[in-house]
Design a protein around this motif. Structure first.
Motif, short mmCIF file in Angstrom:
data_model
loop_
_atom_site.label_atom_id
_atom_site.label_comp_id
_atom_site.label_asym_id
_atom_site.label_seq_id
_atom_site.Cartn_x
_atom_site.Cartn_y
_atom_site.Cartn_z
N ASP A 49 -44.96 -12.73 42.89
CA ASP A 49 -43.95 -12.51 42.03
C ASP A 49 -43.20 -13.96 42.27
O ASP A 49 -43.28 -14.70 42.91
N PHE A 50 -42.08 -14.10 41.26
CA PHE A 50 -41.46 -15.34 41.28
C PHE A 50 -39.81 -15.11 41.59
O PHE A 50 -39.36 -13.87 41.03
N LEU A 51 -39.28 -16.21 42.04
CA LEU A 51 -37.84 -15.92 42.18
C LEU A 51 -37.09 -17.15 41.46
O LEU A 51 -37.48 -18.21 41.61
N SER A 52 -36.34 -16.67 40.76
CA SER A 52 -35.43 -17.96 39.94
C SER A 52 -34.00 -17.84 40.33
O SER A 52 -33.41 -16.73 40.58
N LEU A 53 -33.43 -19.02 40.55
CA LEU A 53 -32.01 -19.12 40.93
C LEU A 53 -31.30 -20.19 39.99
O LEU A 53 -32.20 -21.03 39.37
N LYS A 54 -30.22 -19.69 39.50
CA LYS A 54 -29.53 -20.51 38.58
C LYS A 54 -27.98 -20.66 38.81
O LYS A 54 -27.21 -19.79 39.33
N LEU A 55 -27.58 -21.84 38.96
CA LEU A 55 -26.10 -22.50 38.83
C LEU A 55 -25.71 -22.99 37.81
O LEU A 55 -26.35 -24.02 37.37
N SER A 56 -24.69 -22.50 37.07
CA SER A 56 -23.97 -23.35 35.76
C SER A 56 -22.48 -23.37 35.92
O SER A 56 -22.03 -22.72 36.81
N MET A 57 -22.11 -24.16 35.17
CA MET A 57 -20.42 -24.33 35.13
C MET A 57 -20.08 -24.41 33.78
O MET A 57 -20.95 -25.12 32.97
N SER A 58 -18.73 -24.35 33.42
CA SER A 58 -17.92 -24.66 32.31
C SER A 58 -17.75 -26.17 32.15
O SER A 58 -17.36 -26.68 33.45
N VAL A 59 -17.65 -26.68 31.04
CA VAL A 59 -17.43 -28.00 31.16
C VAL A 59 -16.27 -28.41 30.05
O VAL A 59 -16.33 -28.07 28.79
N PRO A 60 -14.95 -28.70 30.45
CA PRO A 60 -13.92 -28.74 29.61
C PRO A 60 -13.88 -29.80 28.94
O PRO A 60 -13.22 -30.89 28.74
N LEU A 61 -14.78 -29.91 27.98
CA LEU A 61 -15.07 -31.23 27.17
C LEU A 61 -14.04 -31.51 26.22
O LEU A 61 -13.57 -32.38 25.92
N TYR A 62 -13.41 -30.31 25.63
CA TYR A 62 -12.20 -30.58 24.54
C TYR A 62 -10.78 -30.41 25.25
O TYR A 62 -9.89 -29.79 24.66
N PHE A 63 -10.68 -30.81 26.45
CA PHE A 63 -9.48 -30.69 27.04
C PHE A 63 -8.16 -31.06 26.45
O PHE A 63 -6.99 -30.74 26.42
N ALA A 64 -8.38 -32.26 25.69
CA ALA A 64 -7.31 -32.82 24.69
C ALA A 64 -6.77 -31.95 23.87
O ALA A 64 -5.62 -31.89 23.45
N THR A 65 -7.56 -30.93 23.24
CA THR A 65 -7.12 -30.04 22.15
C THR A 65 -6.81 -28.67 22.61
O THR A 65 -6.50 -27.74 22.02
N LYS A 66 -7.53 -28.35 23.84
CA LYS A 66 -7.40 -27.26 24.59
C LYS A 66 -6.67 -27.02 25.78
O LYS A 66 -5.51 -26.40 25.71
N GLN A 67 -7.21 -27.40 26.80
CA GLN A 67 -6.43 -27.01 27.94
C GLN A 67 -5.11 -27.94 28.09
O GLN A 67 -3.98 -27.61 28.58
N ALA A 68 -5.12 -29.17 27.72
CA ALA A 68 -3.81 -29.90 27.49
C ALA A 68 -2.75 -29.51 26.67
O ALA A 68 -1.46 -29.28 27.19
N ARG A 69 -3.22 -28.71 25.49
CA ARG A 69 -2.40 -28.01 24.73
C ARG A 69 -1.90 -26.82 25.17
O ARG A 69 -0.60 -26.26 25.15
N ALA A 70 -2.67 -26.26 25.96
CA ALA A 70 -2.22 -25.16 26.96
C ALA A 70 -1.05 -25.09 27.76
O ALA A 70 -0.24 -24.50 27.94
#
Length: 427
Positions: free
Chosen positions: A291-312
């Protein structure tokens, strides 16, 4: 000539009436309102609902389970055919950036606490409204008693005038005048009865009772009007005790927390996953496929922070500014409520003392003196009736002013958030 000394006693002291059973005291009315008022119950239910939000907001997102079929040959769909074909069972969990869950739970906690202050604020307002209506009903009951008493007195006046007219010692206009004043009292009685029915329906609504439920109040109640605290002291008490102010303070804290949370959104969230791939079939050498074991690590990238996070962040900061202005506006309104209610209470309290110790005793003495003078023909009938009507108006005004003082005191205590008087200086 017939003696009317007993009529003078009626004018001065009034007529005693029997007490009524099943009376609604002020304390009972307040207790029933707090226990049964549906609006207060709804506010409490909202508070209980909001109390559950902090735990929800501070919990991790639900993990995800996945079932996958990888590298499945589409010509035969035969799982053992290819060595890379596998049936996969996976599990993944999202982890917000450290601190986000804590801030979400903290913001929800502040909102829940503010809702608790809403419950207390509504309770204070409910008590104010119930007490105001109770005293209004008390005044109307006393006014109806006075009107009834004066109707009896004017009927006696009619008798006196008719008797004197028949023996040639009086004028017909005296009879007509007494009858006119009696009709006016009957009209006033009808008006007062209508007002009482309206107020009784309103207090029944606050007590969650049918609108036509009879409302019977005691005929007597303590009439002391204590001296209130100084205005500056009342402002200090309100700053520490008024639930409305406490609620706005908690909303400011919630807004601060949401600003910090918006700033945290510049940082990524993470997702960690693991999957077990099940393979069937055999290798060329005859061994079983592992059998195979698969591991995964991912993260969100705040690429549009100027129009999203900064405005929030801008949004949350504006909301914080709004809450701070709301605090100042609320504090100004609370102080205005206190100043207005205190002025009304002091004015009514002084008027009650004036009526009780000055005007009404003097008016009673005037009526008694005129009655004695009328019996010996030294006072005309018009002056006697006028004096009695004046006394009647003063007595009604006394009870109205007493009720207004108590209503103002109820408003003052609701504005401050706690009792504001002591028995020292009670009048």
């Amino acid at each position: 000539m017939k003696s009317y000394w007993w009529l003078g006693l009626m004018l001065i002291f009034g007529i005693a009436q029997a007490e009524t059973t099943d009376q609604l005291t002020l304390e009972q009315a307040l207790a029933q309102a707090e226990r049964r008022n549906p609006s207060l119950a709804a506010i409490r239910a909202r508070y209980e609902a909001l109390r559950t939000l902090p735990d929800q907001a501070g919990s991790l997102p639900d993990p995800e389970i996945s079932f996958n079929a990888l590298n499945l040959p589409v010509d035969t769909f035969d799982i053992p055919q290819e060595a890379m074909t596998q049936l996969q069972l996976g599990l993944s969990q999202k982890f917000p950036f450290p601190g986000k869950l804590r801030l979400k739970a903290e913001a929800a906690e502040w909102e829940a606490r503010a809702a608790g202050d809403d419950v207390e604020e509504w309770r204070l307002r409910l008590r104010r409204d119930v007490e105001g209506l109770w005293w209004r009903l008390f005044y109307l009951d006393r006014a109806l008693e006075i009107v009834s008493l004066n109707q009896n007195l004017l009927r006696q006046f009619v008798e006196i005038a008719q008797t004197k007219y028949k023996v040639g010692q009086g004028l017909q206009q005296d009879v007509l005048l007494a009858q006119l004043e009696l009709s006016r009292l009957i009209d006033r009685e009808l008006q007062l009865q209508g007002l009482r029915a309206q107020e009784a329906a309103r207090i029944n609504a606050l007590l969650d009772r049918p609108a036509d439920t009879p409302v019977t109040l005691p005929r007597s109640t303590p009439r002391q009007l204590p001296e209130p605290a100084a205005e500056a002291r009342l402002f200090t008490l309100a700053a520490h005790n008024r639930p409305l102010l406490a609620r706005v303070r908690k909303q400011i804290e919630a807004a601060k927390t949401r600003v910090a949370l918006a700033k945290k959104d510049f940082f990524p969230d993470f997702k960690l996953g693991a999957a077990h791939g099940f393979r069937s079939g055999r290798n060329p050498d005859g061994s079983s496929r592992t059998d195979f074991l698969s591991l995964k690590l991912s993260m969100s990238v705040p690429l549009y922070f100027a129009t999203k996070q900064a405005r929030a962040v801008d949004q949350r900061q504006s909301e914080l500014i709004r809450e701070r202005f709301q605090w100042q506006d609320t504090w100004n309104r609370v102080r205005a409520e206190i100043a207005s209610a205190l002025a009304d209470y002091r004015r009514a309290r002084n008027q009650v003392v004036l009526f009780d110790r000055g005007i009404i005793p003097q008016a009673r003495q005037t009526v008694a003196s005129m009655l004695a003078g009328y019996q010996v023909g030294k006072v005309d009938f018009l002056n006697l009736v006028s004096a009695q009507i004046t006394l009647y108006n003063y007595e009604i005004q006394y009870w109205k002013t007493l009720a207004e003082a108590r209503q103002a005191l109820a408003k003052l205590e609701a504005a401050v958030g706690k009792p504001v008087t002591s028995q020292k200086g009670a009048k």
